[in-house]
Motif scaffolding. Structure first.
Motif, PDB file in Angstrom:
ATOM      1  N   ARG A  22    -120.020 -10.825   5.875  1.00 53.11           N
ATOM      2  CA  ARG A  22    -121.338 -10.183   5.782  1.00 53.11           C
ATOM      3  C   ARG A  22    -121.795  -9.927   7.199  1.00 53.11           C
ATOM      4  O   ARG A  22    -122.084 -10.875   7.929  1.00 53.11           O
ATOM      5  N   ASP A  23    -121.806  -8.654   7.576  1.00 55.76           N
ATOM      6  CA  ASP A  23    -122.166  -8.264   8.938  1.00 55.76           C
ATOM      7  C   ASP A  23    -121.233  -8.962   9.930  1.00 55.76           C
ATOM      8  O   ASP A  23    -120.077  -8.628  10.028  1.00 55.76           O
ATOM      9  N   HIS A  24    -121.704 -10.020  10.668  1.00 57.69           N
ATOM     10  CA  HIS A  24    -120.794 -10.668  11.624  1.00 57.69           C
ATOM     11  C   HIS A  24    -120.518 -12.134  11.281  1.00 57.69           C
ATOM     12  O   HIS A  24    -120.096 -12.907  12.126  1.00 57.69           O
ATOM     13  N   SER A 180    -122.064  -4.814   5.018  1.00 58.95           N
ATOM     14  CA  SER A 180    -122.919  -4.746   6.207  1.00 58.95           C
ATOM     15  C   SER A 180    -124.040  -3.760   5.922  1.00 58.95           C
ATOM     16  O   SER A 180    -123.882  -2.854   5.102  1.00 58.95           O
ATOM     17  N   HIS A 182    -124.723  -1.590   7.945  1.00 61.63           N
ATOM     18  CA  HIS A 182    -124.206  -0.382   8.598  1.00 61.63           C
ATOM     19  C   HIS A 182    -122.914   0.052   7.917  1.00 61.63           C
ATOM     20  O   HIS A 182    -122.140  -0.791   7.463  1.00 61.63           O
ATOM     21  N   THR A 204    -120.824   0.975   2.919  1.00 66.45           N
ATOM     22  CA  THR A 204    -121.319  -0.295   3.490  1.00 66.45           C
ATOM     23  C   THR A 204    -120.628  -1.501   2.855  1.00 66.45           C
ATOM     24  O   THR A 204    -120.870  -2.633   3.239  1.00 66.45           O
ATOM     25  N   TYR A 226    -118.080  -1.255  12.616  1.00 60.89           N
ATOM     26  CA  TYR A 226    -119.228  -0.657  11.926  1.00 60.89           C
ATOM     27  C   TYR A 226    -119.753   0.509  12.769  1.00 60.89           C
ATOM     28  O   TYR A 226    -119.631   0.496  13.998  1.00 60.89           O
ATOM     29  N   ALA A 229    -123.388  -0.413  15.030  1.00 64.09           N
ATOM     30  CA  ALA A 229    -123.522  -1.867  14.867  1.00 64.09           C
ATOM     31  C   ALA A 229    -124.151  -2.479  16.103  1.00 64.09           C
ATOM     32  O   ALA A 229    -124.552  -1.786  17.028  1.00 64.09           O
ATOM     33  N   THR A 233    -130.643  -8.756  15.694  1.00 64.01           N
ATOM     34  CA  THR A 233    -131.119  -9.061  14.334  1.00 64.01           C
ATOM     35  C   THR A 233    -131.580 -10.501  14.247  1.00 64.01           C
ATOM     36  O   THR A 233    -131.176 -11.351  15.051  1.00 64.01           O
TER      37      THR A 233
END
Length: 728
Positions: A22-24, A180, A182, A204, A226, A229, A233
């Motif tokens: 999930r994202d990073h 993500s 993004h 995404t 991404y 990205a 956040t």
């Protein structure tokens, strides 16, 4: 550790890994299937690699219809419970982190009766590191090479059973789901992947699988890209309902991702001072091929090419030295010398002679010698460490770097499959530098040159993080203070937040090249819906690692309570530590397992069968710096320390021309020679620009204002490179 010949059935049959990104942030679930095909009960012990910064947060076993979930307990207590269970005929399962290095775990499956199967589930969470090209790197360590532990090191060494990758008797399947805010632009890997499958029109969410038939000859590396990205956040996560308010698990947990943006004027300037110390691994394992796909290129030959680029790219006026190590260590100069044509040439001659002939990997002694040398006034020390990371005494090495972190920055490079993530990442983390891994088909040079760019940037000083929170809300930062910031690189801050929801702001202030700068991030204290307890576990892991470091620093002193704090936090959060272990005992059926227990070591794959037991000073092999330098390195090798090239037959050959062709338009001019070299780099080697950019900047400084030769140079080489793109 010896290479093992297996004469019995291996109880581990398969490993299935499911990755959710999930994202990073990554959650990894590994399921290991064991089956006892022998006619007596067995104990299966598997020493396996995990990422050094992972928060291991779940361990369970399924036998028949029964699931047993392990608890985190004090390590000694867990070991005693495990032994007691086995001696009374019960089944038990133990998972513990190595005392020497946090990236090696031991998994014991005790009392598996004949014909019975057990499915073991292991879960951890980890953050993904940002790469130079903005990709996020996930690495599933699949290769575990021997770790050399010098005599006199603290604690017992890790006993690993190992076989060549081609003989691994179990299978690996791997699938990943990526999501993500993004769009996902691409996912790459050094291993074979099935095509990326997008799950929605916005791109995404996507899934990807490892192609069948993984050979265990490399770690499984994913690079995730991404679009747009790497924005700052703040993720807020609700506490565990069953945990007490005021505790790490009971309060809100926040993860801040900060991406500092430095002024362009500072980024384009390059320091002209510094003491650059290069520490090169020359242990026997550096003879291994850089990857299974490039068997002819060895780690040491790639390292020599890299040193050539580094030495050509250093600024005039700096100081440097080169150390190399194995069972013993050597230095080129008694102390760091000023960079000049004479010292550069002397160093390059010695680099050409370098072979992997110094025995085992003993990195502590050369580091101690480097730190014993007085720093040179107004020349900030920058240490570059190149190693395949086969070190047993990781924690001792990291303690030493941390102790000296005030006097230098440390940039680390893990070379080849199975390099210790704990060693490489923590060298850079505690040394205020940057870590890079060079594996699969990666070229070492671009990654190293990116780190040299970081080293030539002014160091960020006086970093402070201040919080502006609503009334009645407080934040306790769990992360160690930020000591290093680099352009485009992420800094993570974990904070335990107590109080009601509202909006807040965090400000990062720092001084860069005499300028005060600040970045702000506004956030809402509204918990995310779907993160489970991932952020809490990562926050707890961060605090556990800091406390473990504190305990090691004060070991033997009367500073009480640190170990107890770690155990309490580890048990409370369900995240393992060096002082705790996961233990599960099957008490369900009450039947005793009959007969003596036979221990079976499950082998880990290793890609390293080159390391000699003794030092071999005669080893030269074809591994000497080859005469077939590629065209780029051939040109680079001719550059002078000042940045210029000489107009001679060697330059003409490197440019692919005759002496007559290059000398006719502008005879015997160093300026002309240097412009020809620059035009060639820009005209034919733009794809490798990050490798030669710094030495080209040096050349441009040398010929500044001498631009009448550009048109003639374009004519000779058949290019049309503009003066502007040469930086003139």
């Amino acid at each position: 550790m010896a290479i093992t010949t297996i004469h019995h059935s291996i109880p581990l049959k398969s490993i299935e890994v499911e990755l959710e990104v999930r994202d990073h942030v990554a959650t990894v679930v590994s399921t290991l299937l064991y089956e006892n095909k022998e006619d007596k009960p067995i104990e299966a012990v598997f020493v396996l690699p995990l990422p050094g910064d992972a928060a291991v947060c779940h361990f369970s076993a399924v036998i028949g219809q029964t699931q047993i979930v392990a608890e985190v307990k004090d390590k000694q207590q867990a070991r005693e419970e495990y032994d007691d269970a086995l001696s009374s005929g019960q089944q038990a399962f133990l998972l513990e982190e190595s005392d020497q290095s946090p990236d090696i775990f031991s998994l014991s499956v005790g009392s598996l009766p004949p014909g019975e199967s057990a499915s073991i589930r292991l879960e951890y969470v980890t953050e993904l590191a940002v790469q130079a090209d903005d990709g996020l790197r996930f690495c599933l360590p699949a290769v575990l090479n021997p770790r050399y532990q010098p005599q006199g090191s603290e604690g017992p060494s890790v006993q690993v059973t190992s076989v060549p990758a081609s003989l691994v008797p179990y299978s690996l399947s791997f699938s990943a789901r990526v999501s993500s805010p993004h769009p996902i632009s691409k996912v790459e890997s050094s291993s074979s992947l099935d095509p990326l499958q997008y799950l929605n029109a916005e791109k995404t969410q996507a899934t990807v699988r490892l192609a069948a038939g993984h050979k265990f000859d490399r770690d499984v590396e994913l690079l995730i890209y991404y679009t747009d990205a790497h924005q700052p956040t703040a993720v807020v996560e609700a506490g565990q309902a069953s945990a007490k308010p005021g505790t790490v698990m009971g309060d809100l947990m926040m993860m801040l991702s900060l991406y500092p943006e430095f002024p362009q004027s500072v980024m384009s300037s390059v320091a002209s001072c510094g003491e650059f110390v290069f520490l090169m691994d020359r242990s026997g394992s550096m003879r291994c091929p850089t990857s299974s796909s490039k068997r002819e290129e060895t780690r040491i030959s790639s390292a020599r090419d890299t040193l050539l680029l580094l030495l050509k790219s250093l600024p005039m006026g700096c100081y440097f030295n080169i150390y190399s190590f194995g069972s013993s260590y050597e230095h080129m100069f008694p102390k760091s010398v000023e960079y000049s044509e004479k010292t550069m040439e002397e160093a390059l001659k010695k680099v050409e002679e370098m072979t992997a002939n110094l025995g085992e990997t003993e990195i502590l002694k050369p580091l101690e010698h480097i730190y014993s040398q007085p720093c040179i006034p107004n020349q900030p020390r920058q240490l570059f460490v190149f190693t395949d990371g086969e070190v047993g005494n990781t924690k001792e090495v990291i303690n030493l770097v941390k102790k000296n972190s005030g006097s230098h920055r440390c940039f680390s490079f893990g070379i080849g499959e199975g390099a210790s993530t704990a060693l490489i990442n923590d060298l850079a983390k505690e040394g205020g530098g940057h870590a890079q891994f060079i594996s699969g088909g990666d070229r070492m040079q671009p990654k190293v040159m990116q780190s040299l760019r970081f080293a030539l940037q002014p160091a960020v000083q006086d970093v402070s993080v201040t919080w502006d929170l609503p009334k009645g809300v407080s934040a306790t930062v769990l992360s160690p203070p930020i000591t290093a910031l680099f352009q485009g690189q992420r800094s993570l801050v974990y904070a335990q937040v107590s109080g009601q929801v509202g909006t807040g702001c965090v400000t990062v202030k720092y001084s860069l090249a005499g300028h005060l700068s600040q970045n702000q991030l506004r956030f809402t204290l509204k918990p995310a819906e779907d993160t489970g307890l991932t952020v809490h576990r990562l926050g707890a892991r961060t605090l556990i690692r800091s406390l473990e470091m504190e305990e090691r620093e004060h070991r033997g002193q009367q500073v009480g309570g640190v170990k107890e704090k770690v155990v309490e936090l580890s048990v409370q959060s369900g995240v393992s530590s060096s002082f705790t272990a996961f233990i599960a005992v099957n008490k369900s059926d009450g039947k005793e397992i009959q007969g003596p227990l036979v221990r079976r070591n499950v082998p880990a794959p290793s890609d390293n069968y080159y390391k000699p037991a003794t030092v071999d000073r005669s080893y030269h092999h074809q591994d000497k710096m080859s005469l077939h330098l590629d065209a780029l390195l051939q040109l680079v090798s001719l550059q002078k320390a000042s940045g210029c090239w000489l107009l001679d037959a060697a330059l003409a050959a490197a440019l692919g021309k005759t002496s007559e062709e290059v000398e006719k338009p502008k005879p015997a001019s160093q300026v002309w020679a240097t412009i020809l070299a620059l035009i060639w780099l820009h005209g034919f080697k733009t794809d490798a620009k990050e490798e030669w950019e710094l030495l080209a900047m040096k050349a441009v400084s040398w010929i500044h204002a001498q631009n009448e030769c550009v048109e003639a140079g374009n004519e000779v080489l058949g290019c049309s490179v503009e003066k502007d793109s040469l930086g003139l």
